[in-house]
Design a protein around this motif. Structure first.
Motif, PDB file in Angstrom:
ATOM      1  N   ASN A  28       0.835  -1.209   0.000  1.00 38.34           N
ATOM      2  CA  ASN A  28       0.000   0.000   0.000  1.00 38.34           C
ATOM      3  C   ASN A  28       0.864   1.251   0.000  1.00 38.34           C
ATOM      4  O   ASN A  28       0.620   2.201  -0.765  1.00 38.34           O
ATOM      5  N   THR A  29       1.873   1.272   0.854  1.00 33.58           N
ATOM      6  CA  THR A  29       2.752   2.436   0.951  1.00 33.58           C
ATOM      7  C   THR A  29       3.552   2.625  -0.325  1.00 33.58           C
ATOM      8  O   THR A  29       3.737   3.756  -0.796  1.00 33.58           O
ATOM      9  N   LEU A  30       4.040   1.529  -0.892  1.00 33.00           N
ATOM     10  CA  LEU A  30       4.806   1.605  -2.134  1.00 33.00           C
ATOM     11  C   LEU A  30       3.942   2.165  -3.265  1.00 33.00           C
ATOM     12  O   LEU A  30       4.399   3.013  -4.050  1.00 33.00           O
ATOM     13  N   LYS A  31       2.724   1.706  -3.363  1.00 35.53           N
ATOM     14  CA  LYS A  31       1.801   2.206  -4.396  1.00 35.53           C
ATOM     15  C   LYS A  31       1.576   3.708  -4.240  1.00 35.53           C
ATOM     16  O   LYS A  31       1.685   4.469  -5.211  1.00 35.53           O
ATOM     17  N   ILE A  32       1.282   4.145  -3.031  1.00 43.20           N
ATOM     18  CA  ILE A  32       1.025   5.566  -2.789  1.00 43.20           C
ATOM     19  C   ILE A  32       2.264   6.398  -3.071  1.00 43.20           C
ATOM     20  O   ILE A  32       2.199   7.454  -3.706  1.00 43.20           O
ATOM     21  N   ALA A  33       3.427   5.945  -2.606  1.00 40.48           N
ATOM     22  CA  ALA A  33       4.668   6.699  -2.778  1.00 40.48           C
ATOM     23  C   ALA A  33       5.064   6.804  -4.246  1.00 40.48           C
ATOM     24  O   ALA A  33       5.487   7.874  -4.717  1.00 40.48           O
ATOM     25  N   VAL A  34       4.937   5.713  -5.001  1.00 40.25           N
ATOM     26  CA  VAL A  34       5.343   5.722  -6.412  1.00 40.25           C
ATOM     27  C   VAL A  34       4.449   6.637  -7.232  1.00 40.25           C
ATOM     28  O   VAL A  34       4.933   7.473  -8.008  1.00 40.25           O
ATOM     29  N   PHE A  35       3.138   6.504  -7.085  1.00 41.04           N
ATOM     30  CA  PHE A  35       2.234   7.352  -7.864  1.00 41.04           C
ATOM     31  C   PHE A  35       2.336   8.817  -7.443  1.00 41.04           C
ATOM     32  O   PHE A  35       2.267   9.721  -8.290  1.00 41.04           O
ATOM     33  N   SER A  36       2.510   9.068  -6.155  1.00 36.56           N
ATOM     34  CA  SER A  36       2.684  10.452  -5.696  1.00 36.56           C
ATOM     35  C   SER A  36       3.955  11.056  -6.273  1.00 36.56           C
ATOM     36  O   SER A  36       3.978  12.234  -6.657  1.00 36.56           O
ATOM     37  N   THR A  37       5.011  10.254  -6.337  1.00 39.71           N
ATOM     38  CA  THR A  37       6.276  10.728  -6.900  1.00 39.71           C
ATOM     39  C   THR A  37       6.133  11.055  -8.378  1.00 39.71           C
ATOM     40  O   THR A  37       6.610  12.092  -8.850  1.00 39.71           O
ATOM     41  N   MET A  38       5.466  10.195  -9.116  1.00 43.62           N
ATOM     42  CA  MET A  38       5.288  10.420 -10.555  1.00 43.62           C
ATOM     43  C   MET A  38       4.490  11.687 -10.828  1.00 43.62           C
ATOM     44  O   MET A  38       4.938  12.577 -11.567  1.00 43.62           O
ATOM     45  N   PHE A  39       3.321  11.783 -10.219  1.00 40.06           N
ATOM     46  CA  PHE A  39       2.450  12.931 -10.475  1.00 40.06           C
ATOM     47  C   PHE A  39       3.022  14.211  -9.864  1.00 40.06           C
ATOM     48  O   PHE A  39       2.988  15.278 -10.479  1.00 40.06           O
ATOM     49  N   GLY A  40       3.527  14.108  -8.637  1.00 40.44           N
ATOM     50  CA  GLY A  40       4.046  15.292  -7.958  1.00 40.44           C
ATOM     51  C   GLY A  40       5.269  15.871  -8.648  1.00 40.44           C
ATOM     52  O   GLY A  40       5.404  17.089  -8.769  1.00 40.44           O
ATOM     53  N   THR A  41       6.165  15.003  -9.118  1.00 37.87           N
ATOM     54  CA  THR A  41       7.356  15.487  -9.819  1.00 37.87           C
ATOM     55  C   THR A  41       6.977  16.191 -11.113  1.00 37.87           C
ATOM     56  O   THR A  41       7.514  17.259 -11.435  1.00 37.87           O
ATOM     57  N   PHE A  42       6.050  15.600 -11.861  1.00 31.48           N
ATOM     58  CA  PHE A  42       5.619  16.227 -13.109  1.00 31.48           C
ATOM     59  C   PHE A  42       4.977  17.592 -12.854  1.00 31.48           C
ATOM     60  O   PHE A  42       5.297  18.583 -13.531  1.00 31.48           O
ATOM     61  N   LEU A  43       4.082  17.668 -11.874  1.00 30.80           N
ATOM     62  CA  LEU A  43       3.417  18.939 -11.574  1.00 30.80           C
ATOM     63  C   LEU A  43       4.407  19.996 -11.096  1.00 30.80           C
ATOM     64  O   LEU A  43       4.329  21.170 -11.485  1.00 30.80           O
ATOM     65  N   THR A  44       5.353  19.588 -10.262  1.00 32.63           N
ATOM     66  CA  THR A  44       6.344  20.533  -9.744  1.00 32.63           C
ATOM     67  C   THR A  44       7.236  21.079 -10.856  1.00 32.63           C
ATOM     68  O   THR A  44       7.469  22.287 -10.944  1.00 32.63           O
ATOM     69  N   LEU A  45       7.738  20.188 -11.714  1.00 32.66           N
ATOM     70  CA  LEU A  45       8.619  20.628 -12.796  1.00 32.66           C
ATOM     71  C   LEU A  45       7.867  21.481 -13.809  1.00 32.66           C
ATOM     72  O   LEU A  45       8.411  22.465 -14.321  1.00 32.66           O
ATOM     73  N   LEU A  46       6.633  21.118 -14.100  1.00 27.07           N
ATOM     74  CA  LEU A  46       5.847  21.899 -15.059  1.00 27.07           C
ATOM     75  C   LEU A  46       5.560  23.294 -14.503  1.00 27.07           C
ATOM     76  O   LEU A  46       5.699  24.303 -15.214  1.00 27.07           O
ATOM     77  N   THR A  47       5.195  23.369 -13.234  1.00 31.42           N
ATOM     78  CA  THR A  47       4.937  24.663 -12.599  1.00 31.42           C
ATOM     79  C   THR A  47       6.200  25.513 -12.542  1.00 31.42           C
ATOM     80  O   THR A  47       6.176  26.707 -12.861  1.00 31.42           O
ATOM     81  N   SER A  48       7.308  24.908 -12.157  1.00 30.35           N
ATOM     82  CA  SER A  48       8.570  25.641 -12.039  1.00 30.35           C
ATOM     83  C   SER A  48       9.053  26.129 -13.402  1.00 30.35           C
ATOM     84  O   SER A  48       9.578  27.238 -13.518  1.00 30.35           O
ATOM     85  N   TYR A  49       8.876  25.313 -14.428  1.00 32.36           N
ATOM     86  CA  TYR A  49       9.278  25.714 -15.780  1.00 32.36           C
ATOM     87  C   TYR A  49       8.473  26.918 -16.256  1.00 32.36           C
ATOM     88  O   TYR A  49       9.032  27.862 -16.826  1.00 32.36           O
ATOM     89  N   ALA A  50       7.175  26.887 -16.012  1.00 31.43           N
ATOM     90  CA  ALA A  50       6.323  28.008 -16.423  1.00 31.43           C
ATOM     91  C   ALA A  50       6.703  29.290 -15.688  1.00 31.43           C
ATOM     92  O   ALA A  50       6.772  30.373 -16.291  1.00 31.43           O
TER      93      ALA A  50
END
Length: 278
Positions: A73-95
């Motif tokens: 359960n923790t691995l699933k939450i951590a992996v998906f959070s990392t994928m989505f969170g990293t993309f959102l952070t980099l996209l926001t920072s780039y803009a």
């Protein structure tokens, strides 16, 4: 005392302080590791090194508890959070780094101010919001909150990294007919490996060890994460499974430790590059 003598004394004092800080950080971790290998179920011991070693607690974690389920359960939450969170952070920072728009400075200031407040202040509001969406006791509720919440603590560092990349790369790509998404994915993303590593590790670590929000949202045994599951083991008044808890805590730390060691080079590059310009 001469200037050289004062310098040596200051250097000696710095080393003493660093050694004391290292001991303060290492001793609790070593104590937990030794407790997980100690026979019995009590954390109290008159010696740091147990008189009798055993791996029975580690065996019991996988045979007498739902630790494997909590781990997945923790691995699933951590992996998906990392994928989505990293993309959102980099996209926001780039803009924010590359474009100038109304409210940009005010938004950055607001993000900086929000970092000064502890995240648990918003827990009740987020709880009510998730209740309205019927997302309580759902792993995707945690993934949604972790992913969106990762932008605030990481956007300034990621923005600093993008500021260090020459704008001539963007301009050359536009001359060749590249659009915004093409520039972001094919030019910026390959150059952003150190920052992807840094942001990803921060998000993964936060989701992996979080307890407060997971305890608030998750209700049933099969949905629990590692932090909530281990806490439930010792929360009961008649519980004495403290060495079993110590074994679980050791296993929780291993994946994150391996990731930090494996990606240490990229992590340092991301921190130094992201701090070079603001």
């Amino acid at each position: 005392m001469s200037r050289r003598g004062k310098g040596n004394a200051g250097l000696f004092l710095s080393y003493v302080i660093l050694i004391l800080l290292c001991l303060a950080a290492i001793y609790p971790a070593l104590w937990i590791v030794m407790s997980s290998l100690k026979a019995g179920n009590s954390l109290y011991s008159d010696t740091l090194i147990p008189r009798a070693f055993t791996v029975e607690h580690y065996r019991n974690l996988f045979t007498k508890t739902d630790y494997p389920l909590w781990f997945m359960n923790t691995l699933k939450i951590a992996v998906f959070s990392t994928m989505f969170g990293t993309f959102l952070t980099l996209l926001t920072s780039y803009a924010i780094s590359r474009y100038r728009f109304k409210g940009r400075k005010q938004g950055l200031t607001a993000v900086l101010v929000l970092q000064m407040f502890p995240s648990f202040m918003a827990m009740i509001a987020i709880y009510i919001f998730l209740l309205q969406l019927n997302l309580l006791n759902n792993h995707w509720a945690l993934i949604l909150v972790y992913s969106a919440g990762s932008i605030i603590p990481n956007v300034w560092v990621a923005k600093g990294f993008y500021d260090s990349i020459p704008r001539s790369l963007d301009e050359a790509a536009r001359i060749d007919g590249a659009g915004h998404w093409t520039i972001f994915f094919k030019i910026m993303m390959p150059l952003t490996k150190p920052m992807i590593t840094y942001v990803g590790l921060m998000i993964f670590n936060g989701a992996w060890v979080d307890f407060l929000f997971a305890q608030l949202i998750l209700r049933t045994e099969e949905q629990r994460t590692l932090a909530v599951g281990l806490w439930s083991m010792v929360n009961q008044r008649n519980s004495t499974e403290f060495t079993l808890f110590a074994a679980g805590a050791v296993l929780v730390a291993i994946p994150v430790t391996i990731l930090f060691i494996w990606l240490q080079r990229y992590l340092i590059q991301g921190l130094t590059a992201g701090a070079s310009k603001g």
